[in-house]
Design a protein around this motif. Structure first.
Motif, PDB file in Angstrom:
ATOM      1  N   SER A 103      38.169  43.526  54.079  1.00  9.56           N
ATOM      2  CA  SER A 103      38.506  42.110  54.277  1.00  9.56           C
ATOM      3  C   SER A 103      38.610  41.789  55.767  1.00  9.56           C
ATOM      4  CB  SER A 103      39.814  41.755  53.569  1.00  9.56           C
ATOM      5  OG  SER A 103      40.911  42.318  54.254  1.00  9.56           O
ATOM      6  N   SER A 109      34.459  39.991  53.885  1.00 11.27           N
ATOM      7  CA  SER A 109      33.950  40.899  52.852  1.00 11.27           C
ATOM      8  C   SER A 109      32.920  41.854  53.437  1.00 11.27           C
ATOM      9  CB  SER A 109      33.339  40.129  51.679  1.00 11.27           C
ATOM     10  OG  SER A 109      31.939  40.019  51.820  1.00 11.27           O
ATOM     11  N   ASN A 137      30.971  35.939  47.763  1.00  5.51           N
ATOM     12  CA  ASN A 137      31.095  36.806  48.945  1.00  5.51           C
ATOM     13  C   ASN A 137      29.772  36.996  49.674  1.00  5.51           C
ATOM     14  OD1 ASN A 137      33.886  37.590  48.999  1.00  5.51           O
ATOM     15  ND2 ASN A 137      33.498  38.828  47.177  1.00  5.51           N
ATOM     16  N   SER A 378      36.748  42.813  49.560  1.00 10.77           N
ATOM     17  CA  SER A 378      36.959  41.426  49.987  1.00 10.77           C
ATOM     18  C   SER A 378      38.431  41.046  49.852  1.00 10.77           C
ATOM     19  CB  SER A 378      36.081  40.488  49.147  1.00 10.77           C
ATOM     20  OG  SER A 378      36.172  39.158  49.617  1.00 10.77           O
ATOM     21  N   LYS A 382      39.901  34.658  48.712  1.00  6.87           N
ATOM     22  CA  LYS A 382      38.672  34.024  48.212  1.00  6.87           C
ATOM     23  C   LYS A 382      38.908  33.362  46.847  1.00  6.87           C
ATOM     24  CE  LYS A 382      35.684  35.681  51.439  1.00  6.87           C
ATOM     25  NZ  LYS A 382      34.584  36.613  51.288  1.00  6.87           N
TER      26      LYS A 382
END
Ligand SMILES: [Zn+2]
Length: 416
Positions: A103, A109, A137, A378, A382
């Motif tokens: 991250s 990502s 992503n 990730s 998000k």
């Protein structure tokens, strides 16, 4: 100078020749099997690179299929931390548990590692635009690197994708288009590639083969970085969330390079962390080629697919690894356990890598002295809405101690 030699089919060795790279191997396709091309190298005399003034993951560019005079499209990807998680490790029964926190990449990502290579190639070759089918992503990374390259980017996605993902992709300047189904995305994307000559970033073939074969080796840098971060040694096991398995296979290729150069004695076992278990089922069935399983929408939507790719199978089989799947309940429990015990808020899909390792530990597949790494692909930011459903509403109180005492007890179970 790059050690790249040629592209050949990952399954049968058929050379790319003059065919388009993005349709996969025609020999395997005629047998009904999707198989990507993969870059082959001549590593005779190759040495692990030191710092060489190249930006981001281009420090390792000699291990990628890039022209030597291609100017990198980099916004500081890679060099993400490898963290030892003692508190979570104790809960999961894994003494030497590490996470590679992806991250920390520019678009939060690990897809940045792939997109930096493809946009470098696209700009070098004078492509007019890039296009991709993505649930978020990968699209966000494509959009950001296209912006950095000064190129248009058209992203096809599906209606269920969280608004946060769509906003992120649009914010980086991409044209985001929704199609009714996942297959529709591939259909229209294929038309853009064929009719307009746009450079594809993701795959768009059925059966799936994986992403643009010129980008997948960007993930080699994950294996290279882990090797350095562990003091020039390899871990025993690396767990990676798997769908079309670009990241799993690319990281595996990096580990193979390290072995070929004599840096490590043994390639780590690779673990495919899945949602529905296509690799797991294929291995259990003893099938050479991918076997499909039923699929549906999942909190791990970034990897929720019912048919694996050949490259994912290859990484697990060739490393004598494992595949384990996770349901939504297991994944969301792991997300909150990770965040609340270690301070790392990872995307649901990322947490499958930890669920898979927890299952292997329970099965006795991880020895106490073994070092294992979960790749957290990730950030949880998000898709915060799926996490919010698992949390209590935030209480509002008057500034009085009795009210605080009640609120802490009822919402959080904390007694003061
Ligand atoms: Zn083939």
């Amino acid at each position: 100078m790059s050690y790249f030699k040629e592209m050949t089919c990952i399954r049968c060795g058929h050379p790319l020749g003059g065919d388009p790279f993005y349709t996969g191997c025609p020999v395997c396709k005629a047998e009904g099997v999707g198989a990507n091309y993969t870059a082959r190298y001549d590593l005779a005399g190759a040495k692990f690179p030191g710092q060489n003034g190249q930006p981001g993951i281009f420090r390792f560019r000699d291990f990628y299929p890039l022209a030597d005079d291609a100017v990198p499209v980099s916004i500081g990807e890679g060099n993400t931390p490898l963290l030892k998680l003692d508190r979570l490790g104790e809960k999961l029964g894994i003494r030497n548990l590490y996470v590679k926190d992806e991250s920390r990449n520019p678009t939060m990502s690990y897809k940045d590692r792939l997109c930096s290579l493809i946009l470098t190639k696209a700009r070098y070759e004078g492509a007019q635009a890039v296009t991709i089918a993505s649930t978020g992503n990968h699209g966000a990374a494509a959009a950001a690197y296209a912006a950095a390259a000064g190129m248009p980017c058209v992203i096809f996605t599906v209606p269920q994708v969280p608004e946060t993902m769509k906003t992120l992709m649009q914010a980086y300047g991409a044209c985001v288009i929704v199609t009714p189904t996942a297959v529709d995305r591939w259909t229209i994307m294929g038309k853009c590639v064929d009719q307009l000559g746009w450079m594809p970033i993701s795959g768009f073939q059925a059966p799936a083969i994986g992403s643009n074969c010129y980008g997948i080796d960007g993930y080699k840098s994950i294996a290279f970085e882990i090797y350095e971060q562990l003091g020039n040694t390899a871990p025993d096991m690396i767990s990676v969330p798997a769908c079309y398995s670009d990241g799993l296979y690319g990281t595996f290729k990096g580990a193979c390079d390290l072995k070929e150069m004599g840096c490590i004695e043994k390639v780590p076992q690779f673990v495919a962390a899945e949602v529905f278990g296509s690799i797991e089922k294929t291995l259990a069935a003893g099938s050479k080629d991918p076997v499909s399983v039923p699929s549906e929408w999942s909190v791990s939507f970034s990897i929720a697919n019912g048919l694996c790719t050949w490259q994912g199978l290859e990484a697990v089989r060739a490393s004598n690894g494992y595949a384990r799947s996770s349901n939504d309940k297991e994944t969301m429990e792991m997300q909150l356990m990770l965040a609340s015990s270690e301070g790392i808020y990872a995307e649901a899909s990322s947490c499958t890598s930890l669920v898979a390792l927890a299952k292997l530990a329970k099965e006795g597949k991880i020895a106490p002295d073994q070092k294992v790494v979960a790749v957290l692909t990730s950030t949880g930011l998000k898709d915060p809405a799926s996490t919010k459903e698992k949390l209590p509403p935030v209480p509002t109180i008057q500034p009085e101690m009795d009210a605080l005492r009640d609120a802490l007890q009822s919402a959080y179970g904390l007694s003061i």
